[in-house]
Design a protein around this motif. Structure first.
Motif, mmCIF file in Angstrom:
data_model
loop_
_atom_site.group_PDB
_atom_site.id
_atom_site.type_symbol
_atom_site.label_atom_id
_atom_site.label_comp_id
_atom_site.label_asym_id
_atom_site.label_seq_id
_atom_site.Cartn_x
_atom_site.Cartn_y
_atom_site.Cartn_z
ATOM 1 N N HIS A 191 0.910 -1.458 0.122
ATOM 2 C CA HIS A 191 -0.239 0.209 0.216
ATOM 3 C C HIS A 191 0.947 1.619 -0.268
ATOM 4 O O HIS A 191 0.651 2.221 -0.206
ATOM 5 N N VAL A 232 2.431 2.259 -3.156
ATOM 6 C CA VAL A 232 1.011 2.139 -4.921
ATOM 7 C C VAL A 232 0.586 3.200 -4.636
ATOM 8 O O VAL A 232 0.292 3.993 -5.339
ATOM 9 N N ALA A 233 -0.406 3.347 -3.415
ATOM 10 C CA ALA A 233 -0.578 4.481 -2.697
ATOM 11 C C ALA A 233 -0.546 5.528 -2.616
ATOM 12 O O ALA A 233 -1.177 6.510 -2.713
#
Length: 826
Positions: free
Chosen positions: A720, A723-724
């Motif tokens: 996470h 990617v985010a």
């Protein structure tokens, strides 16, 4: 008298009443019982029987000592003094509450930590408008310094602000007490005082703030209404609290500042604890913390400001560079730095001394200290004459206050007493009427000489002497060999060896004048002191500005001294997303360990993984140095953005907007939260709030549950963040399987090196690229002293687990060694 006591209790609900009776302060009833426990006083009573009223007391000169204990215990105290003079009043003396002391408004030096601001914090929860998230109005004031701020924050952020401010007392409305206790609970136990809910009403609070600010409009101070209304309402409650308990402190308030998020590096409460920025976790003291390392300040004002700079570092590049330029100039010119440091060594705490002046409690010694502090201001301006940048701004903003220094110096002696009632603090020659009274009070040497010569001539007794002592006053001493020459109007007063002492009507009249002159001289000195106090209070704004400038200069000198003596370097601060440190060292460990023993390590991170990995997975054994490595990266960022040099050969720091450090977690038994739940709550906060400009430090995520659950959560968290979010992240873990994540863009592995030598581990504390292939947990357990048979069994089990990780098989236990003697249970 008891009616007076009950009236004082009604005036100050919830406070312990110190009731003055002669030379003692007495407490009655429940106050006596509580004070007897807290202050180790003897509980007594004037009456007997089951309904006897408990009493406890202490001598009046112990007041400051007892107040320190009670304020430290979080108690409120009302001091009820005798208003009438017992020498001139017959019957019952009037008594009134003259002072109320609470932890949040305490302003006396004896009650305060010189290195810590003393904040009173008002908290006002409000429901969100039109379905918006609930907000909380906050307002905080340091009564001793007059600094007053207000903000509106999300409920989840309240604990962060409480931990940053570390208030001595929190204030809330009666209906919100339970909610406020819940909001501040993550920041540790806090004293929460409730007051009427109407204090927090918008209209009432707005009127109170307007009164305190002299009618100035809030919009002109940067507030946006109605969005900032909860913060203004909390500020109004603070003003109402001061009006009730310390009205004089309101005149100390110059403005109300609007606090805005994003203007400082945001550090949440868990990160502050993990990084030990201001206090060491083990002791709760500055020693062993980052502040303890950097604090070489010469004044309490500087020590407090240094803590604020580390608690809320800057995020504006120009402002950071201004501080770093100033520190660099002081590092490059050690002679200038030494001279400035020498001047600042004697300034004391101007900020709090001015606060005592405003509240009318400054004594002669306080004003003398203000005089000494202002006397060095012209020298500071002169020393900074050729400086540029921030140092020049400080010089230009420093008013030398020559009138203040000269007036105090002309009036007060050196070595003034603490209390005005002691007298003797006005310089001879400053005030002619006082000089006459002092001369008279001392017996009047000229008058004594004239009178003695007159009586010798009149009686023909050449050895006649005029003397004085405190017991018998003035007397004429005549040897017994001249007894026949003693005039009949002489009145015998005392017989001593080989002489008689006499008095006359003239001497008695002189004695009455002397005794009256002593009291009148003290009254005159107190009057002059009040005039001086009023004058100094009128210069409050100039003195506050001087205190502010000197505090900033003190912190910059402290940063420069540490940088020079430790060989630290100036960090390069940028607006990019990098964090590059060559040969970085942990600043606290560097101070604690012998010179040359701390291993330096390199680090390179880049948000988004553009020029370096965004995420480093750090593996290696316990005690290998993983936590030290990731912590020192966060501390370098904090130091750089606070304006300090850093322990490294080179450092380039892209400005961090939010810092998150989750290193270890514990049970929260008060709220029924397990270690794993606390860990997950902190992790969730990081994932929900981190931005691409943030710095995230995570240690052992997922260790509080089963192996595969923990591994799954840890991997999902890394993915996470990659990617985010894309922020700079250091992720220390024992899950060696996570090393495979280096296949993801922007993710890399590093490990702390360890060597095995004859079944012994040697920790090298070096961080190098690559992933560890072992956790070495069994070896570390051996170092910790785990019994040998347990270590052997663990090795056998480990071999089985590693051979079939999917379905561990327990191997048979080894047979215990044979014993020559049966045990008690065989």
């Amino acid at each position: 008298m008891m009616q007076q006591f009950e009236a004082a209790k009604a005036r100050c609900p919830g406070a312990l009443v110190f009731f003055r009776m002669g030379d003692f302060y007495e407490l009655f009833g429940d106050d006596a019982r509580e004070a007897a426990d807290l202050l180790d006083l003897t509980l007594t009573s004037r009456d007997k029987g089951p309904d006897a009223l408990p009493m406890a007391g202490f001598p009046h000169h112990q007041l400051d000592t007892q107040l320190v204990k009670l304020v430290a215990a979080g108690r409120h105290v009302a001091i009820c003094e005798q208003i009438d003079d017992p020498k001139t009043t017959k019957g019952l003396l009037r008594r009134e509450v003259t002072r109320i002391v609470t932890p949040g408004i305490a302003a006396d030096e004896t009650l305060l930590d010189p290195a810590r601001s003393n904040w009173l914090l008002a908290i006002l929860p409000r429901d969100g408008r039109d379905g918006a998230d609930p907000k909380v109005g906050l307002a905080w004031i340091d009564v001793a310094a007059g600094r007053f701020e207000a903000a509106v924050v999300n409920r989840d952020d309240v604990a962060d602000h409480v931990l940053r401010l570390d208030p001595s007392e929190c204030l809330c409305g009666e209906k919100h007490r339970e909610l406020v206790l819940e909001l501040v609970q993550p920041a540790g136990k806090r004293l929460v005082t409730t007051r009427p809910d109407w204090w927090f009403d918008d209209a009432t609070a707005d009127a109170a703030v307007t009164r305190a600010l002299g009618g100035r409009r809030l919009e002109g101070l940067g507030f946006e209404l109605p969005a900032d209304a909860p913060g203004v309402a909390a500020a109004g409650a603070v003003v109402a609290y001061l009006e009730q308990n310390e009205p004089a402190a309101i005149s100390r308030i110059d403005t109300l500042a609007a606090w805005r998020p994003g203007l400082r590096l945001e550090i949440d409460e868990a990160s502050r604890r993990s990084l030990e920025l201001i206090r060491a976790a083990a002791t709760g003291r500055r020693d062993g913390s980052l502040a303890g390392v950097l604090d070489h300040t010469r004044s309490p004002m500087g020590a407090r400001l240094l803590g604020e700079w580390l608690s809320a570092p800057l995020v504006d590049k120009a402002a950071i560079d201004d501080r770093l330029d100033a520190v660099a100039a002081l590092v490059a010119d050690p002679i200038l730095a030494a001279r400035l440091a020498e001047k600042l060594s004697g300034i004391g705490d101007i900020e709090r001394l001015v606060g005592r002046v405003i509240t009318g409690r400054a004594g002669p010694r306080d004003l003398e200290r203000i005089g000494r502090a202002t006397a060095i201001l012209p020298d500071v301006v002169s020393l900074l004459a050729s400086s540029g940048g921030l140092l020049a701004d400080l010089r230009d903003g420093l008013d030398p206050c020559p009138d203040v220094a000269s007036r105090i110096g002309a009036m007060l002696r050196e070595g003034c007493p603490v209390f005005a009632r002691e007298g003797g603090f006005i310089r001879p020659g400053f005030d002619a009427p006082l000089d006459e009274l002092v001369e008279l009070a001392s017996g009047g040497k000229a008058w004594i000489t004239r009178y003695q010569a007159q009586e010798i001539e009149r009686t023909g007794i050449a050895s006649l002497k005029v003397g004085y002592n405190r017991v018998f006053g003035f007397f004429l001493e005549i040897g017994r060999t001249h007894a026949e020459k003693v005039p009949p109007e002489y009145i015998r007063k005392q017989t001593v060896k080989n002489a008689e002492r006499y008095t006359t009507p003239e001497l008695d009249e002189r004695q009455r004048q002397v005794l009256g002159a002593e009291e009148e001289a003290v009254r005159r000195e107190i009057h002059l002191l009040e005039e001086l106090r009023t004058f100094v209070a009128g210069e409050r704004i100039r003195l506050d500005r001087a205190a502010e400038v000197l505090a900033v200069l003190d912190v910059l000198l402290s940063f420069a001294e540490v940088a020079r003596t430790r060989g630290w370097v100036r960090p390069e601060v940028s607006s990019g997303g990098e964090l590059v440190i060559d040969a970085g060292r942990h600043p606290v460990l560097e101070e604690l360990l012998p010179p040359g023993t701390l291993v330096a390590n390199d680090l390179a991170l880049s948000a988004g993984g553009e020029t370096a990995p965004a995420i480093l997975l750090v593996t290696g054994p316990n005690m290998g140095g993983k936590s030290t490595f990731i912590r020192q990266a966060a501390l370098v960022a904090v130091m750089a953005q606070a304006g300090s040099f850093v322990p490294a050969k080179r450092a380039r720091v892209g400005i961090v907007d939010r810092l998150f450090a989750r290193i270890g977690a514990g049970d929260d038994l008060a709220r029924g939260a397990s270690t794993f739940l606390v860990e997950m709550a902190q992790t969730a906060r990081i994932l929900n709030r981190a931005t691409p400009r943030s710095l995230v430090i995570l240690d052992e995520v997922g260790r509080g549950t089963s192996t595969f659950d923990g591994l799954a959560i840890a991997q999902a968290v890394v993915e996470h963040l990659q990617v985010a979010v894309g922020c700079r992240t250091l992720f220390a873990t024992h899950y060696l399987q996570l090393a495979a994540l280096e296949r993801l863009p922007g993710v890399a592995n590093v490990q702390v090196l360890v060597k095995q030598h004859h079944e012994q581990l040697v920790f090298l504390h070096q961080v190098v690229p690559g992933a560890a292939d072992k956790s070495w947990g069994v070896h570390v357990a051996r170092l910790a002293g785990v019994p040998t048979e347990v270590i052997d069994r663990a090795r056998d089990l480990l071999i089985g687990f590693e051979s079939d990780a999917a379905a561990p098989q327990a191997k048979p236990r080894r047979k215990p060694p044979q014993r020559d003697q049966l045990s008690l249970f065989d």
